[in-house]
Design a protein around this motif. Sequence first.
Motif, PDB file in Angstrom:
ATOM      1  N   UNK A   1       0.621  -5.416 -16.310  1.00  0.00           N
ATOM      2  CA  UNK A   1       1.687  -6.335 -16.463  1.00  0.00           C
ATOM      3  C   UNK A   1       2.710  -6.361 -15.499  1.00  0.00           C
ATOM      4  N   UNK A   2       2.226  -8.353 -15.027  1.00  0.00           N
ATOM      5  CA  UNK A   2       3.800  -7.369 -14.302  1.00  0.00           C
ATOM      6  C   UNK A   2       3.509  -7.614 -12.824  1.00  0.00           C
ATOM      7  N   UNK A   3       2.441  -7.850 -12.420  1.00  0.00           N
ATOM      8  CA  UNK A   3       2.874  -6.982 -10.748  1.00  0.00           C
ATOM      9  C   UNK A   3       3.181  -7.820 -10.141  1.00  0.00           C
ATOM     10  N   UNK A   4       3.112  -7.036  -9.420  1.00  0.00           N
ATOM     11  CA  UNK A   4       4.391  -7.618  -7.918  1.00  0.00           C
ATOM     12  C   UNK A   4       3.500  -8.117  -6.306  1.00  0.00           C
ATOM     13  N   UNK A   5       3.114  -9.215  -6.360  1.00  0.00           N
ATOM     14  CA  UNK A   5       2.948  -9.548  -4.633  1.00  0.00           C
ATOM     15  C   UNK A   5       3.509 -10.678  -3.915  1.00  0.00           C
ATOM     16  N   UNK A   6       2.769 -10.543  -3.205  1.00  0.00           N
ATOM     17  CA  UNK A   6       3.447 -11.851  -1.555  1.00  0.00           C
ATOM     18  C   UNK A   6       2.626 -12.812  -1.837  1.00  0.00           C
ATOM     19  N   UNK A   7       3.908 -13.861  -1.180  1.00  0.00           N
ATOM     20  CA  UNK A   7       3.113 -15.369  -0.863  1.00  0.00           C
ATOM     21  C   UNK A   7       2.503 -14.739   0.627  1.00  0.00           C
ATOM     22  N   UNK A   8       1.750 -15.498   1.251  1.00  0.00           N
ATOM     23  CA  UNK A   8       1.313 -15.829   2.560  1.00  0.00           C
ATOM     24  C   UNK A   8       2.419 -15.600   3.503  1.00  0.00           C
ATOM     25  N   UNK A   9       2.468 -14.713   4.853  1.00  0.00           N
ATOM     26  CA  UNK A   9       3.986 -15.188   5.729  1.00  0.00           C
ATOM     27  C   UNK A   9       5.205 -14.731   5.117  1.00  0.00           C
ATOM     28  N   UNK A  10       4.910 -13.426   4.299  1.00  0.00           N
ATOM     29  CA  UNK A  10       6.418 -13.967   3.144  1.00  0.00           C
ATOM     30  C   UNK A  10       7.225 -12.913   4.224  1.00  0.00           C
ATOM     31  N   UNK A  11       9.244 -13.162   3.901  1.00  0.00           N
ATOM     32  CA  UNK A  11      10.492 -12.754   4.461  1.00  0.00           C
ATOM     33  C   UNK A  11      11.160 -11.547   3.581  1.00  0.00           C
ATOM     34  N   UNK A  12      10.217 -10.213   3.570  1.00  0.00           N
ATOM     35  CA  UNK A  12      11.120  -9.235   2.291  1.00  0.00           C
ATOM     36  C   UNK A  12      12.536  -9.186   2.981  1.00  0.00           C
TER      37      UNK A  12
END
Lengths: 781, 277
Positions: free
Chosen positions: A583-594
Motif C-alpha cells: 500500500x502507498x506505493x510511489x510512482x511519478x507523473x509523466x515528465x516528472x522533475x525529481x
Amino acid sequence: MKGFMKRWILSCMAFMWVSVICGQNKFVVSGYVTDSKSGEELIGAAVSIQEIPAAGVYTNEYGFYSLSVPQGKLTIAVSLIGYEYLSVPVDITKSVKLNLDLTQKITRLGEVTVSSEKRNDNVTRNQMGIDKLNIQEIKNLPSFFGEKDVLKTLQLLPGIKSAGEGNSGFNVRGGTTDQNLILLDGATVYNPSHLMGFFSVFNPDAIKDVTMYKGSLPAEFGGRLSSVLDIRMDDGNNKKIEASGGIGLISSRLTVGGPLRKERGSFIVSARRTYADLIVRGLARAGVLKDTTLRDPKLYFYDLNAKANYRFTEKDRVFLSGYFGRDVLGLPDFGFDWGNSTATVRWNHLFNDKLFLNTSLIFNNFTYTISNGSTVDPINIVSKIRDFSVRQDYQYSSGHNNQVRFGFESTWHRMVPGTITGADTNTVFKSLPVSNSVESSVYFSHTLNLTQHLNINYGLRISEFSLLGDAPFFIYSSYNYADSAKSIVDSTRKVISYIRPEPRFSVNYVFNDRNSVKASYTRNVQYLHLLSNSTTGSPTDMWIPSSYNTLPEISDQYAFGYYRNFASNNWEFSAEVYYKSLFQQVDYINGAILNFNSNVESQLLYGKGRAYGLELLLKKKYGRFSGWIGYTLSRTERRFEDINRGAWYPARQDRTHDVSVVAIYEFPRKWTFSSTWVYNTGNAVTFPKGVYVIDNRPVLLYTDRNGNRMPAYHRLDISVTKQFTERKNYRSSLTFSLYNAYSHDNAWTITFRQNDKTGQIEAVQTTLFKLVPSVSYDFRF
Amino acid sequence: MKSLTRIFFLAGVPLILSVSCQKVIDIGVFNSAPQLVAEGTITDQQGPCIVKLTKTIDIDNFAGIPSVTGADVEISDSAGVKETLTEAGNGIYISNTILGIPGHKYKLMINSGGQLYSAVSVMPHPVTDFRLGIKKEVAGTSGGSPGTGGEPYQYRVSYAITDPGEYENYYRLVIFHNNMEISSRRVFDDKFHNGKVIEDDFVLHDTLNFRPGDLIEIDLQNIDRDIYNFFRTLRMATGGLSFLSASPANPLSNITNGGLGYFSACSVIKKHLTIPG
C-alpha cells in the motif's frame, strides 16, 4: 528532540521490567562459539543437546548462545558450515559457562571438505524466508571482472533478482530496490553501489557473515518493506597478525588483521581501490577512444573498512567499526562524486547467563556532489543523508528453545536534498529545504517450543515516524504543479507523525528431523521513499521522508513453506509460496522533475501493489560437488489511478520465470571449478506503439505502461581457481573467470531510432557485456 | 544531460572492449489507433498563424504521415477576436488576419470528423534584452561534440537574456540557417536565474554545413509553461537519456481529448548573426 529522549528513557525502563519477570530456575549452559584459529566469534552456529533433539539454539550476531538444560550427563554439539562438527560431553550440576572453539575445515583457500554430520537447521529453524551466505561460497563462484560480490551472489537465490545487467541492485519478492534495508554492522547503507551499480560497496575480504531476510522479518528489524540484508564485518584474528589480499583486473585489495591484545581484542583494516581510470587514460592516449575529453578522466572508487573489538571483562565487549567509500567520476567539464561512510560503536553486555544485551550507537552519511563544469556558471550541488541512531537489543533465553528478544531503536534522519555552493551572483537557485525526522521503534518477540514438533514465534514492532519542522511543508490537493499546494505549514515544532504497529507471526511444524512446514505473516512499514525514474540506480536518486502527502508504505506478507532434507542432510529442498499486498506505493507523473525540485511531492502518484510467487530451491550443501538449483515463478503488479487507466499492470521488475543453477566442484588443495547459469523472463517495459511527427521529426507514441517485455535473459559464467602449494604460511591462488561464457547477446536496453536510409523506425538492442574474461590473484599469510 | 550520458559511458569504459554491441532487432508488429496531432503557433509577429494537423501511424509502418484534411480549425482571443483558419493542403491551416497580443489568452478549437479538440495558451510578454555573439574556436573545446566531421574548428553561439523578475519565464530558441530551421527544441526556464541575466552558449553542430557569411537567425520565443513542459518532455522522450527512464511517456500535450502535439501562443524576438571567417 525532547519527546524522543522521554520515549527513550521510558522504553529502557519497560525492558528492564520485562527482564525481571522472566526468571526461571533451570540450569543454563552459555558462552561464545569461536573460530579456534582466529578467535573470531561465529554467527549462526547451531548449538544443540544430542540427548534432547528439539532443544537447540543458534549463536547470535556476536557468537553468543544460551541454552537451558536439565540436570545430568549431556552432550553439547555445535555445527556450522565450513567447520568441524564438535561434540562436548558435560555433566550438568549447575549453570556453566562453556566457550566452544570450532576448527575450520578450510585448510587452503577455497577448499571445502566433505562433511557427513547432520545439519538440518533449515528444517528445524522457525525463521522462514532466510538465506545465509557463506563468504567462502561467494569467493568460489565466478565473478564479474574478478570482483567477488556479495550482492551479486545473493541474486542467484530464489526470490532475489538482479535489477539489471551487471547490477548490484536487487529486487526481493517483487519489491523495488529501495525496499531493501542494507545494514553494514547495523548501519544503513543508502547507496550500496559503485560505478553506477556495476560493483557493490561490500569488499568481501572485510565481511564475515551475510544474512538475507526475504520479507518475513524478525521483529528486531523494520523500516523497509521487502527485505533486510544484514552484513557483518570481520572481526580480525585475535591470536596472530594476518594479511590477505588480491590483485585483479580493475582493482586490488589488502586486508590486515590481528590481536590488539592476545585473546582479548582484535582489529582488522581492509582497503580496496580500482584503477579503471588508468586504463581509460591509456586507451584514450593510444587513440582507441576517440573522445578527447577522456584523456584525463577521473574515474575510480575506493573502500576502507576498519573494525576493532576489545573484551574488557568476561561480560563486556566493545566493538568499533567503520566504513568509508567514495566514487569519483570527473571529466574536464563535469564532476560527480559520491560515497557512504558509516561508524558503529557496539557494546555487548551479559547481565547473566540468560540475558544478553547489545547497545549500538550508529552514524551514517551518504553524500553526492555534482559540479556542472560550466565555464559561465560554475555550480556545485551537494546532497546528503545523515543518520544518527541508538538501539538496544536484549536477548533472554529460558527453557528449551524459549527465547525472548526485545529492544528499541531510534534514528534521527537529516536529509539535505540539494545545497548549492559556488554559484555566481547571477544565479538565484536556492538550496532546497533540509528535512529532519525521527524514526523510532520498540519491539518484542518470543520464540517457543509448544511441543516437540511445534514451535512458534510471535512478535510486535511498533514504529513511529515524526517529521520535524523548520522547513516549509506543502499539501498538494492535486498533482502536477506546485500551485496546487493548498496550505503551507511552517513551524519549528513536530509537523506530522505516524505510528504503525507491525505484527509478526510464524509457526514451524517439524514432522521429523528431515521434514517440516512453516507459515508466517509479517507486516512491514517503510517511512523513507526513494525517488528514481531511472532503470539503473543512480547516486542522484533522492530519498524523501513520509509527509502530509506521502504516507508510510505498508506491506502484508503471507508465506508458507515446505522444507525437506535428504541423504544425511547433504541435500536440502525447500518450497516457499508468498503473497504480498503493498500500500502507498510511489510512482511519478509523466515528465516528472525529481531532482532539485522544491515541490517534488507534486510529481508523485500513489497506488498499491501485489506480488505473489513460488520459490523452489534444491541445494547440495556438502561434498566435493556442491551447488544449487533455484527457480522462482512470480508475478508483481501495481495499480495507480492515473496509470493505464487504473488497471493492474506489471511492475518493471515483474519476471515470470527466474532460474539459477550453481555448481562447484573441488579437487582438494588443487583446483576448484565453478559455474553459474541464470535465466529469467525479461523485465516489463514500455515500447512505443506508434509514431508521429513534430517539427518534421518523428516522435514515438506510447500507450500502455509496461505493456511489453524485454527478451529473456540468460548467461553462463564459469571460473577455475588454482591453489598453489602453501609455503611458510603463504597461501595463494589464481582465478580465471569468464562472464557470459557463450557470449549471448542479452538486451540491456532496446531503443528506437529512424533508419537513415529507409526512414523507417527500427528497434535497436544494446548488449552491455558479451564474453568478459578476467583474472585475479589472491593471497593470505 | 549530455555530460551525464558521457558519464554513463565512461563508467562503462573500464568494462569495455567487450562492451556495447548494438543490433537491430524485430520486436513484432504493433497496432495503434490513429490519434490527432496538432502543431499550432500564434505569435505577436506579422504573418499568418499556422496550425498543422496530422495523425499517428503504426511504428512499423512509418512511411508518409497522414495529414488531416477537412477539419474545422478556429482560433479565438480572450478579447473576443475569432477566426476560422483556411485549409492550405497537406493538413496545414492558416489564418489571414488574427495577430497575437502579449498577455492575451488564445484558444484553438478543432473539429475533425466530429471529434472536438481544444487547447489554450497565454501569450507571455516578450523580454526586452536579448543579446547574441558568435565565435570560431578549436574543435573539441568544452561543450562541443568532439570529432563531428573531423574539422579542426567549430562555431560557438553565446546568448544573454535579462530575465524579468516578476514572473516565471520560459524560453524556446528556434535557429535558422539561411532561412532553414535547424533547431527548434532548445527550451529553458528561469528557475535558477529569476530576475537575473541568463547566459549560456552552444556549439552549432555539423560545422561543415556552415560557410563564412552564412546567415543565422535565432528566434527567442517567450512561451507559456505548458509549452515549456511540452518541449522539455519532448526532449526527454527523444533525447539520449530516454533509455534510462524507467517509464518512457508521451510529451505533455496541451491538446484536450487525447490529442497530441501543442498549441503555443508566444511572443518572439528575432536576432541575426553571420558566420565569421
